[in-house]
Scaffold this motif. Structure first.
Motif, short mmCIF file in Angstrom:
data_model
loop_
_atom_site.label_atom_id
_atom_site.label_comp_id
_atom_site.label_asym_id
_atom_site.label_seq_id
_atom_site.Cartn_x
_atom_site.Cartn_y
_atom_site.Cartn_z
N VAL A 91 -8.01 -2.06 7.99
CA VAL A 91 -6.48 -1.86 7.81
C VAL A 91 -5.83 -1.57 9.18
O VAL A 91 -6.42 -1.18 10.12
CB VAL A 91 -6.64 -0.46 6.76
CG1 VAL A 91 -5.12 0.17 6.50
CG2 VAL A 91 -7.38 -0.67 5.51
N ARG A 150 -7.91 4.25 -3.09
CA ARG A 150 -7.25 4.54 -2.31
C ARG A 150 -8.10 5.45 -0.95
O ARG A 150 -9.30 5.90 -1.44
CB ARG A 150 -5.96 5.29 -2.16
CG ARG A 150 -6.11 6.86 -2.53
CD ARG A 150 -4.86 7.50 -2.64
NE ARG A 150 -5.01 8.81 -3.48
CZ ARG A 150 -3.96 9.75 -3.44
NH1 ARG A 150 -2.83 9.57 -2.84
NH2 ARG A 150 -4.18 10.78 -4.14
N GLN A 202 0.99 -1.29 16.93
CA GLN A 202 0.11 -1.20 15.91
C GLN A 202 -1.10 -0.36 15.96
O GLN A 202 -1.59 -0.46 17.21
CB GLN A 202 -0.17 -2.94 15.51
CG GLN A 202 -0.98 -3.03 14.41
CD GLN A 202 -1.31 -4.37 13.94
OE1 GLN A 202 -0.56 -4.61 12.90
NE2 GLN A 202 -2.26 -5.05 14.39
N ARG A 226 1.48 1.18 -0.36
CA ARG A 226 1.61 1.29 1.00
C ARG A 226 0.59 2.01 1.79
O ARG A 226 -0.06 2.78 1.59
CB ARG A 226 2.85 2.21 0.93
CG ARG A 226 3.57 2.50 2.28
CD ARG A 226 4.70 3.19 2.56
NE ARG A 226 4.17 4.71 2.20
CZ ARG A 226 4.87 5.42 1.18
NH1 ARG A 226 5.96 5.05 0.76
NH2 ARG A 226 4.48 6.42 0.86
N ASP A 227 0.19 1.68 3.19
CA ASP A 227 -0.55 1.91 3.99
C ASP A 227 0.40 2.70 4.96
O ASP A 227 1.13 2.25 5.65
CB ASP A 227 -1.48 1.01 4.59
CG ASP A 227 -2.33 -0.11 3.64
OD1 ASP A 227 -2.46 0.55 2.52
OD2 ASP A 227 -2.73 -0.83 3.92
N GLN A 254 3.40 1.96 9.31
CA GLN A 254 3.52 1.84 7.71
C GLN A 254 3.63 0.36 7.62
O GLN A 254 4.27 -0.34 8.02
CB GLN A 254 4.66 2.63 7.26
CG GLN A 254 4.66 2.53 5.72
CD GLN A 254 5.74 3.45 5.22
OE1 GLN A 254 5.73 4.58 5.41
NE2 GLN A 254 7.11 2.63 4.58
N ARG A 255 2.92 0.16 6.23
CA ARG A 255 2.89 -1.41 5.98
C ARG A 255 2.94 -1.13 4.30
O ARG A 255 2.09 -0.74 3.60
CB ARG A 255 1.57 -2.21 6.39
CG ARG A 255 1.63 -3.47 5.67
CD ARG A 255 0.31 -4.26 5.88
NE ARG A 255 -0.21 -4.28 7.28
CZ ARG A 255 0.19 -5.12 8.45
NH1 ARG A 255 1.21 -6.00 7.87
NH2 ARG A 255 -0.17 -4.89 9.43
N ASP A 256 4.18 -1.80 3.84
CA ASP A 256 4.22 -1.99 2.29
C ASP A 256 3.65 -3.43 1.81
O ASP A 256 3.70 -4.31 2.44
CB ASP A 256 5.63 -2.05 1.85
CG ASP A 256 6.19 -0.62 2.12
OD1 ASP A 256 5.70 0.50 1.91
OD2 ASP A 256 7.35 -0.47 2.91
N HIS A 257 2.88 -3.51 0.58
CA HIS A 257 2.11 -4.50 0.29
C HIS A 257 2.07 -4.53 -1.26
O HIS A 257 2.55 -3.45 -1.79
CB HIS A 257 0.97 -4.85 0.88
CG HIS A 257 -0.01 -3.63 0.86
ND1 HIS A 257 -1.02 -3.26 -0.32
CD2 HIS A 257 -0.22 -2.66 1.98
CE1 HIS A 257 -1.39 -2.10 -0.04
NE2 HIS A 257 -1.28 -1.72 1.19
N GLU A 258 1.59 -5.53 -1.81
CA GLU A 258 1.70 -5.26 -3.28
C GLU A 258 0.86 -4.62 -4.08
O GLU A 258 1.01 -3.99 -5.16
CB GLU A 258 1.10 -6.95 -3.79
CG GLU A 258 -0.11 -7.50 -3.25
CD GLU A 258 -0.40 -8.99 -3.52
OE1 GLU A 258 -1.28 -9.35 -3.99
OE2 GLU A 258 0.65 -9.65 -3.37
N ALA A 259 -0.30 -3.81 -3.07
CA ALA A 259 -1.20 -2.86 -3.81
C ALA A 259 -0.48 -1.45 -3.61
O ALA A 259 -1.18 -0.45 -4.08
CB ALA A 259 -2.53 -3.16 -3.47
#
Length: 151
Positions: free
Chosen positions: A124, A66, A100, A40-41, A33-38
């Motif tokens: 991604v 998405r 990753q 979460r992936d 998982q990666r959280d970012h300004e747009a």
């Protein structure tokens, strides 16, 4: 080809010395998982029937943009081959290093049907946050639905 042989030899030496982990021995089962300004992936990988792997993923690019899909995964060396369920047979060959999962910068056009708006799976990446099936089963998309479902 010489460059890849040299890199492989260097990588093998680093693995042998313990400087880096051997990704071929690290199970991809878990939550990434990666959280970012747009948004979460998120990616989950769980064991399936007969030793197969199953996965679910979502990549967010803002409101109404998405990509989301599920399917079967299999290991091939330092690659994780993601075969999405559905009509267009989207297959993505991702890099997997144990920590990753990184999707390539270009994916098959068949994968566009997994995306809404201007979303794309291209480039991604999903860093590992847990290495067990129980955590993977708790992974949720932005609507609160399970990414991976137990069989």
């Amino acid at each position: 080809m010489t460059g890849s042989v040299t890199a492989s030899g260097l990588e093998q030496a680093a693995i042998a010395s313990g400087a880096i982990a051997d990704a071929a021995t690290i199970s991809p089962i878990g939550q990434f998982q990666r959280d970012h300004e747009a948004g979460r992936d998120a990616l989950c990988v769980i064991p399936g029937k007969s030793g197969a792997l199953r996965f679910g993923l979502e990549a967010n690019f803002g409101e109404e943009q998405r990509c989301r899909g599920q399917g079967q995964a299999r290991r091939a060396g330092d690659k994780l081959i993601l075969s999405f369920s559905g009509g267009d047979r989207c297959i993505v060959v991702a890099q997997y290093d144990g920590d990753q999962v990184a999707l390539p910068g270009v994916v098959d056009m068949a994968c566009a049907d997994l995306c809404e708006g201007r979303g794309t799976l291209e480039g991604v990446s999903f860093p590992r946050i847990a290495n067990d099936a129980a955590s993977a089963l708790r992974a949720r998309d932005r609507d609160g639905d399970a990414l991976c479902e137990a069989q």
